[in-house]
Motif scaffolding. Structure first.
Motif, PDB file in Angstrom:
ATOM      1  N   ALA A 239       0.830  -1.215   0.000  1.00  9.07           N
ATOM      2  CA  ALA A 239       0.000   0.000   0.000  1.00  9.07           C
ATOM      3  C   ALA A 239       0.861   1.260   0.000  1.00  9.07           C
ATOM      4  O   ALA A 239       0.578   2.214  -0.734  1.00  9.07           O
ATOM      5  CB  ALA A 239      -0.931  -0.006   1.216  1.00  9.07           C
ATOM      6  N   LYS A 240       1.929   1.276   0.800  1.00  9.16           N
ATOM      7  CA  LYS A 240       2.821   2.437   0.834  1.00  9.16           C
ATOM      8  C   LYS A 240       3.488   2.648  -0.517  1.00  9.16           C
ATOM      9  O   LYS A 240       3.632   3.789  -0.982  1.00  9.16           O
ATOM     10  CB  LYS A 240       3.893   2.268   1.909  1.00  9.16           C
ATOM     11  N   ASP A 241       3.909   1.568  -1.165  1.00 14.42           N
ATOM     12  CA  ASP A 241       4.574   1.688  -2.459  1.00 14.42           C
ATOM     13  C   ASP A 241       3.621   2.192  -3.534  1.00 14.42           C
ATOM     14  O   ASP A 241       4.004   3.005  -4.367  1.00 14.42           O
ATOM     15  CB  ASP A 241       5.189   0.352  -2.874  1.00 14.42           C
ATOM     16  N   ILE A 242       2.377   1.719  -3.508  1.00 15.84           N
ATOM     17  CA  ILE A 242       1.387   2.205  -4.472  1.00 15.84           C
ATOM     18  C   ILE A 242       1.149   3.695  -4.255  1.00 15.84           C
ATOM     19  O   ILE A 242       1.078   4.471  -5.207  1.00 15.84           O
ATOM     20  CB  ILE A 242       0.068   1.417  -4.356  1.00 15.84           C
ATOM     21  N   LYS A 243       1.056   4.108  -2.994  1.00 18.31           N
ATOM     22  CA  LYS A 243       0.838   5.524  -2.688  1.00 18.31           C
ATOM     23  C   LYS A 243       2.029   6.376  -3.119  1.00 18.31           C
ATOM     24  O   LYS A 243       1.869   7.473  -3.645  1.00 18.31           O
ATOM     25  CB  LYS A 243       0.600   5.690  -1.187  1.00 18.31           C
ATOM     26  N   LYS A 244       3.251   5.855  -2.914  1.00 21.91           N
ATOM     27  CA  LYS A 244       4.463   6.610  -3.211  1.00 21.91           C
ATOM     28  C   LYS A 244       4.768   6.654  -4.706  1.00 21.91           C
ATOM     29  O   LYS A 244       4.982   7.718  -5.279  1.00 21.91           O
ATOM     30  CB  LYS A 244       5.639   5.984  -2.457  1.00 21.91           C
ATOM     31  N   SER A 245       4.798   5.500  -5.361  1.00 17.98           N
ATOM     32  CA  SER A 245       5.250   5.456  -6.755  1.00 17.98           C
ATOM     33  C   SER A 245       4.124   5.284  -7.768  1.00 17.98           C
ATOM     34  O   SER A 245       4.359   5.389  -8.970  1.00 17.98           O
ATOM     35  CB  SER A 245       6.281   4.336  -6.935  1.00 17.98           C
ATOM     36  N   GLY A 246       2.924   4.972  -7.297  1.00 14.63           N
ATOM     37  CA  GLY A 246       1.811   4.854  -8.234  1.00 14.63           C
ATOM     38  C   GLY A 246       1.593   3.464  -8.787  1.00 14.63           C
ATOM     39  O   GLY A 246       0.607   3.209  -9.459  1.00 14.63           O
ATOM     40  N   ARG A 247       2.504   2.529  -8.487  1.00 22.36           N
ATOM     41  CA  ARG A 247       2.293   1.162  -8.969  1.00 22.36           C
ATOM     42  C   ARG A 247       3.129   0.179  -8.166  1.00 22.36           C
ATOM     43  O   ARG A 247       4.153   0.526  -7.593  1.00 22.36           O
ATOM     44  CB  ARG A 247       2.590   1.043 -10.455  1.00 22.36           C
ATOM     45  N   PHE A 248       2.647  -1.061  -8.153  1.00 21.01           N
ATOM     46  CA  PHE A 248       3.376  -2.164  -7.523  1.00 21.01           C
ATOM     47  C   PHE A 248       3.198  -3.376  -8.420  1.00 21.01           C
ATOM     48  O   PHE A 248       2.075  -3.743  -8.761  1.00 21.01           O
ATOM     49  CB  PHE A 248       2.831  -2.479  -6.123  1.00 21.01           C
ATOM     50  N   SER A 249       4.300  -3.967  -8.807  1.00 17.60           N
ATOM     51  CA  SER A 249       4.248  -5.104  -9.707  1.00 17.60           C
ATOM     52  C   SER A 249       4.865  -6.330  -9.045  1.00 17.60           C
ATOM     53  O   SER A 249       5.933  -6.241  -8.427  1.00 17.60           O
ATOM     54  CB  SER A 249       5.009  -4.774 -10.989  1.00 17.60           C
ATOM     55  N   TYR A 250       4.192  -7.456  -9.169  1.00 12.85           N
ATOM     56  CA  TYR A 250       4.711  -8.721  -8.653  1.00 12.85           C
ATOM     57  C   TYR A 250       4.710  -9.704  -9.822  1.00 12.85           C
ATOM     58  O   TYR A 250       3.640 -10.041 -10.339  1.00 12.85           O
ATOM     59  CB  TYR A 250       3.844  -9.237  -7.501  1.00 12.85           C
ATOM     60  N   PRO A 251       5.889 -10.161 -10.254  1.00 17.24           N
ATOM     61  CA  PRO A 251       5.979 -11.051 -11.415  1.00 17.24           C
ATOM     62  C   PRO A 251       5.099 -12.294 -11.260  1.00 17.24           C
ATOM     63  O   PRO A 251       4.973 -12.849 -10.169  1.00 17.24           O
ATOM     64  CB  PRO A 251       7.455 -11.435 -11.459  1.00 17.24           C
ATOM     65  N   GLU A 252       4.492 -12.684 -12.338  1.00 12.67           N
ATOM     66  CA  GLU A 252       3.615 -13.850 -12.449  1.00 12.67           C
ATOM     67  C   GLU A 252       2.331 -13.727 -11.629  1.00 12.67           C
ATOM     68  O   GLU A 252       1.577 -14.676 -11.506  1.00 12.67           O
ATOM     69  CB  GLU A 252       4.363 -15.135 -12.093  1.00 12.67           C
ATOM     70  N   PHE A 253       2.086 -12.546 -11.031  1.00 15.16           N
ATOM     71  CA  PHE A 253       0.820 -12.313 -10.332  1.00 15.16           C
ATOM     72  C   PHE A 253       0.072 -11.157 -10.968  1.00 15.16           C
ATOM     73  O   PHE A 253      -1.060 -11.315 -11.397  1.00 15.16           O
ATOM     74  CB  PHE A 253       1.047 -12.049  -8.838  1.00 15.16           C
ATOM     75  N   GLY A 254       0.707  -9.972 -11.018  1.00 12.55           N
ATOM     76  CA  GLY A 254       0.051  -8.839 -11.650  1.00 12.55           C
ATOM     77  C   GLY A 254       0.582  -7.514 -11.158  1.00 12.55           C
ATOM     78  O   GLY A 254       1.556  -7.452 -10.413  1.00 12.55           O
ATOM     79  N   THR A 255      -0.088  -6.448 -11.597  1.00 11.91           N
ATOM     80  CA  THR A 255       0.333  -5.093 -11.286  1.00 11.91           C
ATOM     81  C   THR A 255      -0.828  -4.307 -10.689  1.00 11.91           C
ATOM     82  O   THR A 255      -1.925  -4.293 -11.241  1.00 11.91           O
ATOM     83  CB  THR A 255       0.834  -4.381 -12.559  1.00 11.91           C
ATOM     84  N   PHE A 256      -0.557  -3.666  -9.559  1.00  6.76           N
ATOM     85  CA  PHE A 256      -1.506  -2.764  -8.932  1.00  6.76           C
ATOM     86  C   PHE A 256      -1.100  -1.345  -9.331  1.00  6.76           C
ATOM     87  O   PHE A 256       0.068  -0.986  -9.207  1.00  6.76           O
ATOM     88  CB  PHE A 256      -1.451  -2.882  -7.406  1.00  6.76           C
TER      89      PHE A 256
END
Length: 90
Positions: A34-51
């Motif tokens: 959640a902090k990373d999405i708030k800070k950089s606008g996206r969070f990606s986890y390989p083979e799962f997906g991107t928020f």
């Protein structure tokens, strides 16, 4: 799956891990995401997906009970795009 079920699965994978420790790990992971999405606008986890952080524009809506027009403020939300490998496995 509920949070409790997720904790039980994580705890069962390692016999030395307590439920309390598993809960703390899971809470830490989700808070970090959640902090990373708030800070950089996206969070990606390989083979799962991107928020990704998505912005909604302000718009005019309607109260369904009265038909009265009302203003809906601009807001932010989180979108999710599954990775191709996750999508193919469904």
């Amino acid at each position: 799956m509920t949070k409790g079920e997720l904790i039980a699965v994580v705890q069962s994978r390692d016999g030395d891990l307590t439920k309390k420790a598993a809960r703390e790990i899971i809470d830490c992971v989700f808070k970090t995401i959640a902090k990373d999405i708030k800070k950089s606008g996206r969070f990606s986890y390989p083979e799962f997906g991107t928020f990704t952080l998505r912005k909604r524009k302000a718009r005019t809506g309607r109260n369904p009970q009265t038909g009265e027009k009302l203003k809906i403020k601009a807001s932010k939300t989180v979108g999710f795009k599954p990775a191709p490998t996750l999508k193919a496995s469904l």
